[in-house]
Structure formats: structure tokens, C-alpha cells
Design a protein around this motif. Structure first.
Motif, PDB file in Angstrom:
ATOM      1  N   ASP A 173      11.537  20.090   4.942  1.00  0.00           N
ATOM      2  CA  ASP A 173      11.150  19.551   6.245  1.00  0.00           C
ATOM      3  C   ASP A 173      10.966  18.034   6.126  1.00  0.00           C
ATOM      4  O   ASP A 173      10.314  17.539   5.207  1.00  0.00           O
ATOM      5  CB  ASP A 173       9.826  20.204   6.648  1.00  0.00           C
ATOM      6  CG  ASP A 173       9.390  19.812   8.025  1.00  0.00           C
ATOM      7  OD1 ASP A 173       9.413  20.674   8.891  1.00  0.00           O
ATOM      8  OD2 ASP A 173       9.039  18.640   8.237  1.00  0.00           O
TER       9      ASP A 173
ATOM     10  N   GLU B  60       3.723  24.476   0.027  1.00  0.00           N
ATOM     11  CA  GLU B  60       4.188  24.699   1.404  1.00  0.00           C
ATOM     12  C   GLU B  60       4.566  26.168   1.608  1.00  0.00           C
ATOM     13  O   GLU B  60       4.340  26.726   2.663  1.00  0.00           O
ATOM     14  CB  GLU B  60       5.383  23.776   1.695  1.00  0.00           C
ATOM     15  CG  GLU B  60       5.814  23.746   3.138  1.00  0.00           C
ATOM     16  CD  GLU B  60       4.899  22.887   4.023  1.00  0.00           C
ATOM     17  OE1 GLU B  60       3.907  22.333   3.510  1.00  0.00           O
ATOM     18  OE2 GLU B  60       5.162  22.790   5.229  1.00  0.00           O
TER      19      GLU B  60
ATOM     20  N   THR C 266       4.340  21.252  16.241  1.00  0.00           N
ATOM     21  CA  THR C 266       5.526  20.764  15.530  1.00  0.00           C
ATOM     22  C   THR C 266       5.044  19.925  14.344  1.00  0.00           C
ATOM     23  O   THR C 266       4.219  19.054  14.507  1.00  0.00           O
ATOM     24  CB  THR C 266       6.383  19.867  16.443  1.00  0.00           C
ATOM     25  OG1 THR C 266       6.668  20.598  17.619  1.00  0.00           O
ATOM     26  CG2 THR C 266       7.659  19.444  15.769  1.00  0.00           C
ATOM     27  N   ARG C 267       5.579  20.239  13.185  1.00  0.00           N
ATOM     28  CA  ARG C 267       5.158  19.526  11.981  1.00  0.00           C
ATOM     29  C   ARG C 267       5.563  18.062  12.071  1.00  0.00           C
ATOM     30  O   ARG C 267       6.738  17.746  12.220  1.00  0.00           O
ATOM     31  CB  ARG C 267       5.848  20.217  10.807  1.00  0.00           C
ATOM     32  CG  ARG C 267       5.627  19.612   9.497  1.00  0.00           C
ATOM     33  CD  ARG C 267       4.353  20.189   8.905  1.00  0.00           C
ATOM     34  NE  ARG C 267       4.355  19.895   7.491  1.00  0.00           N
ATOM     35  CZ  ARG C 267       4.139  18.681   7.003  1.00  0.00           C
ATOM     36  NH1 ARG C 267       3.877  17.699   7.804  1.00  0.00           N
ATOM     37  NH2 ARG C 267       4.181  18.482   5.702  1.00  0.00           N
TER      38      ARG C 267
ATOM     39  N   ARG D 296      10.505  18.957  19.570  1.00  0.00           N
ATOM     40  CA  ARG D 296      11.771  18.614  18.911  1.00  0.00           C
ATOM     41  C   ARG D 296      12.165  17.176  19.218  1.00  0.00           C
ATOM     42  O   ARG D 296      12.601  16.428  18.353  1.00  0.00           O
ATOM     43  CB  ARG D 296      12.870  19.546  19.404  1.00  0.00           C
ATOM     44  CG  ARG D 296      12.962  20.784  18.556  1.00  0.00           C
ATOM     45  CD  ARG D 296      14.169  21.593  18.958  1.00  0.00           C
ATOM     46  NE  ARG D 296      13.833  23.001  18.883  1.00  0.00           N
ATOM     47  CZ  ARG D 296      14.410  23.938  19.593  1.00  0.00           C
ATOM     48  NH1 ARG D 296      15.325  23.624  20.471  1.00  0.00           N
ATOM     49  NH2 ARG D 296      14.076  25.190  19.455  1.00  0.00           N
TER      50      ARG D 296
ATOM     51  N   LYS E 128       9.977  14.748  17.343  1.00  0.00           N
ATOM     52  CA  LYS E 128      10.331  14.702  15.925  1.00  0.00           C
ATOM     53  C   LYS E 128      11.605  13.872  15.727  1.00  0.00           C
ATOM     54  O   LYS E 128      11.706  13.090  14.790  1.00  0.00           O
ATOM     55  CB  LYS E 128      10.543  16.120  15.407  1.00  0.00           C
ATOM     56  CG  LYS E 128      10.549  16.201  13.915  1.00  0.00           C
ATOM     57  CD  LYS E 128      10.347  17.627  13.493  1.00  0.00           C
ATOM     58  CE  LYS E 128      10.072  17.683  12.025  1.00  0.00           C
ATOM     59  NZ  LYS E 128       9.567  18.961  11.607  1.00  0.00           N
TER      60      LYS E 128
END
Lengths: 118, 295
Positions: B20, B76, B172-173, B286, B289
Motif C-alpha cells: 500500500d 500489517e 481509506t488508508r 480513492r 488518495k
């Protein structure tokens, strides 16, 4: 020979995966003030220079996962000389978890020792 | 043999390939923070030595890029990031699945994001417009360069804050902190790097677009919530407080037999609103990001 070394490494790694979180939580609880990764690594190194249990770089992802779990919280502070530092401190949930984990750790120690002593 | 921090970071990046993008950025900034501080410490305690001379020992303790990358990957996989808002909701089918969204924290997180985005969007837009114009006007003078650089740096800072908001509410990361330009660079090179990085300009564009998006999000979400709540509370409004719902012509009251239907329609609309919020949250996550995270 290499296989034995690999097995030892694997065993150490598996142990570390749980104990690192316990040690980090405990350090931040005792410190009573926010600390950044390097400070924590130095503290561990100074306390037990003879026992390099795990690479210092491996503490960072554990700190991050503890933060994700709500047991630590963090903030970024700029530093004069280098990149900004992320300071971590223990949360209320972190202290509660620590108390429980210490109990579990004590029980685990007794359980394992019982077998090792035969 | 790694002789400088930059090479270490590059090797670490290679080791983390495929992970990621936000995790990679975290790992790189953690390593940068540690190695820079450790090298500074070592150079202070051993005056006269060079970075290349002390770095070997430091990396030995910190871990080689492959070891550190393995630690991140392992952590993770063992503790996947699950912020409050991204805890998986039990997937149910049928009506209970449709209405289940009302108790889904992720949907409420996304809803809150939509409501807040009127405020955040306005602030971002105001800052981008004000800072942009001041920078553009001052560029005819020499002082324009530091002003513009400070403005662009602030945009990166705001992008980080927005990233925090997106991660907390939309799940969202996002990276926790930016990857700073290599510390050994001079100020001129730092400014050049800031200007050259596409993420700076993408963040600026994101901030501008957040204003119209914020307006749409706010009015759609707040409007739908208002309708849902007034429908749900229709029986109480009309029978207890004696206030007509005003969805019919004039001040007519809803026929009593229809009130449960109106109330049920309110619940249906509330669930629909939250489903919409969840979907918007996913798309917005999204988009954020793509625009705010450095590749």
C-alpha cells in the motif's frame, strides 16, 4: 547449521511479535510523557545493551499498529535539525490493555516455566 | 554497503514495492526520522567522523532494508489497519441488510465527512485562493519566492490534515506524515523539489475542487437527513404537536392511516442516505488518495 539458525530466528521473531507491543506500551506508560521512535529505541538499548532482541526498525510498525488499535496516540512535532518526529503517548485504553497484558504475561511465564523446569 | 541515508531509503522503497502506497510512505518517513537522528547523534559523539562511517553500525541496529520491509509487511498482515470507521460491517442480505446501514459506523463516518466538507471545502478554497493570489502578486518581487514556497508547503500540510480526516472518517488508508525532502538538500533545492513534485499541485487542485464538492455533499446529505427525520417523526409531529408535515398541498394533515407509511418511508430514506454516504465516502477516499498521496 543454517536451518538451525533460521529456526532460532523464526522462534525469536514469533516471540517478539507479542512481546514488542507489551514492552512498548509499558515503556510509554512508565515514561509518562510522549516519546518518539528513536528515543524509545535508545532507551531499550541503554537498558539492555546485551540483549538486542529485535531490530530497532521493527519497533516502528508495532507503534503504528498500537496507534491504529487506539492503545497509543501520536502527534508530529517539527525538529530543528532533521525531519519532524512522531511522538507517541499511551491512551486510557492503552493503560487498561497493558494491565490485562501484564496479567497474561505473568500467567504465560508461569505456564512455560512449569514445563521447562520439568 | 549503504553509505548514505538516501540510498537506504531507495532500497527500502524497492523492498516495499507492491505494498500500500501509504504504508510505504510511513515506512520511509519512520526510517528517515530514525536514521537522521541516529546519524546526528553519532556525529556529535564522534566529532570528525563522516555519515558514511557511522551509518553501517546504525543500519546494523535498525535493520537492513529487507529486514525492515519484512517487519512492516508482517505487522500489517497481523494487525490490518482497521480504523473505527472501516471495521467491516456484517453483510446481511435483504431488508435487514438494507436497513443495517443505520447502525454502520462507516456509513455515519462518511455522512459526517459529507456534512463537514462544506466547512473544510470553504477553508481549503479560501486558503488556496488567498495564498495563490498573494503568491502570484508577490512573484514580481524577490520576496515572492519564499512566500510562494511557504504557501505551497502549507498546501502539503493541509493535504496531510485532510488525509487524517479521510482516514478517520472514510477509512481509506492515508500516510500519517509526509515524506520530507532529503535533509541534506539546500533551501534552493528543497524549493525546487517542492515545485517539481506533482503531489504539490494535485493537492492544490484538490483543495479548489473541494469547495463545489463540499457544497454538493453538504446540501445533499443535510437535505436528505432532514427529509428522512421529518418523515420518521411525522406521527409525533402531526398527532402530538399538531404541526402538519407540509408535504401535501397547503396545510393539510396527513391522513392518520398514512402516517405509519410516511414514517416507514422516512426510515427507508434514511437508510438510502447512508448507503449513498458510504458510496460517496468510498469514491472520495480513492480520489483523496490519488490526489494527496505522493507516489
Amino acid at each position: 547449521m543454517t536451518e538451525a539458525v533460521d529456526a532460532n530466528k523464526k522462534f525469536q521473531k514469533e516471540l517478539n511479535s507479542g512481546t514488542a507491543a507489551l514492552v512498548l506500551l509499558s515503556i510509554l506508560d512508565v515514561a509518562g510523557k510522549p516519546m518518539y521512535g528513536y528515543q524509545i529505541a535508545k532507551l531499550i538499548e541503554a537498558k539492555r545493551p546485551d540483549l538486542p532482541m529485535m531490530k530497532q526498525g521493527a519497533f516502528y510498525p508495532v507503534l503504528r499498529s498500537l496507534e491504529t488499535g487506539g492503545l497509543l496516540e501520536s502527534y508530529v512535532k517539527p525538529s530543528v535539525a532533521g525531519p519532524p518526529r512522531r511522538y507517541y503517548r499511551i491512551t486510557h485504553e492503552g493503560r487498561e490493555a497493558l494491565a490485562k497484558w501484564v496479567e497474561i504475561w505473568d500467567l504465560t511465564k508461569v505456564f512455560v516455566d512449569d514445563f521447562l523446569k520439568g | 554497503m549503504i553509505l548514505d541515508i538516501r540510498t537506504y531509503l531507495e532500497e527500502l522503497k524497492v523492498e516495499l514495492k507492491g505494498m500500500d502506497v501509504a504504508l510505504v510512505q510511513d515506512a520511509l518517513s519512520d526510517a528517515e526520522e530514525f536514521l537522521t537522528t541516529a546519524v546526528q547523534d553519532a556525529l556529535e559523539s564522534q566529532p570528525g567522523s563522516a555519515e558514511a562511517g557511522v551509518l553501517g553500525g546504525i543500519i546494523d541496529r535498525y535493520g537492513a532494508p529487507s529486514e525492515v520491509a519484512a517487519a512492516y509487511k508482517e505487522t500489517e498482515s497481523r494487525f490490518p489497519r482497521l480504523p473505527l470507521s472501516s471495521r467491516p460491517s456484517k453483510s446481511k442480505k435483504g431488508l435487514s441488510g438494507y436497513f443495517g446501514v443505520i447502525s454502520d459506523l462507516k456509513a455515519w463516518g462518511a455522512f459526517l465527512y459529507m456534512v463537514l466538507s462544506l466547512l473544510t471545502g470553504s477553508i481549503y478554497f479560501g486558503w488556496a485562493l488567498m495564498g495563490g493570489s498573494i503568491s502570484a502578486m508577490s512573484l514580481i518581487l524577490i520576496i515572492g519566492i519564499p512566500i510562494t514556497s511557504l504557501f505551497l508547503l502549507s498546501i502539503r500540510g493541509i493535504a496531510l490534515l485532510e488525509g487524517g480526516l479521510v482516514e478517520a472518517l472514510l477509512g481509506t488508508r492515508m500516510p500519517r506524515k509526509p515524506l520530507f525532502v532529503t535533509p541534506n538538500l539546500g533551501w534552493i533545492d528543497k524549493i525546487k523539489a517542492l515545485l517539481a513534485e506533482s503531489v504539490t499541485w494535485k493537492s492544490l487542485l484538490y483543495m479548489i475542487v473541494q469547495l463545489p464538492l463540499g457544497y454538493i455533499y453538504f446540501f445533499v446529505s443535510a437535505g436528505l437527513l432532514l427529509f428522512s427525520l421529518s418523515f420518521i417523526s411525522a406521527p409525533v409531529l402531526e398527532l402530538v404537536i399538531h404541526k402538519p408535515l407540509e408535504i401535501w398541498r397547503g396545510d393539510a394533515f396527513t391522513p392518520v392511516w398514512l402516517l405509519p407509511v410516511v414514517s416507514a418511508a422516512g426510515f427507508f430514506l434514511l437508510a438510502l442516505t447512508l448507503h449513498l454516504a458510504k458510496w460517496v465516502g468510498k469514491v472520495q477516499g480513492r480520489w483523496a488518495k490519488y490526489m494527496l498521496v505522493r507516489k
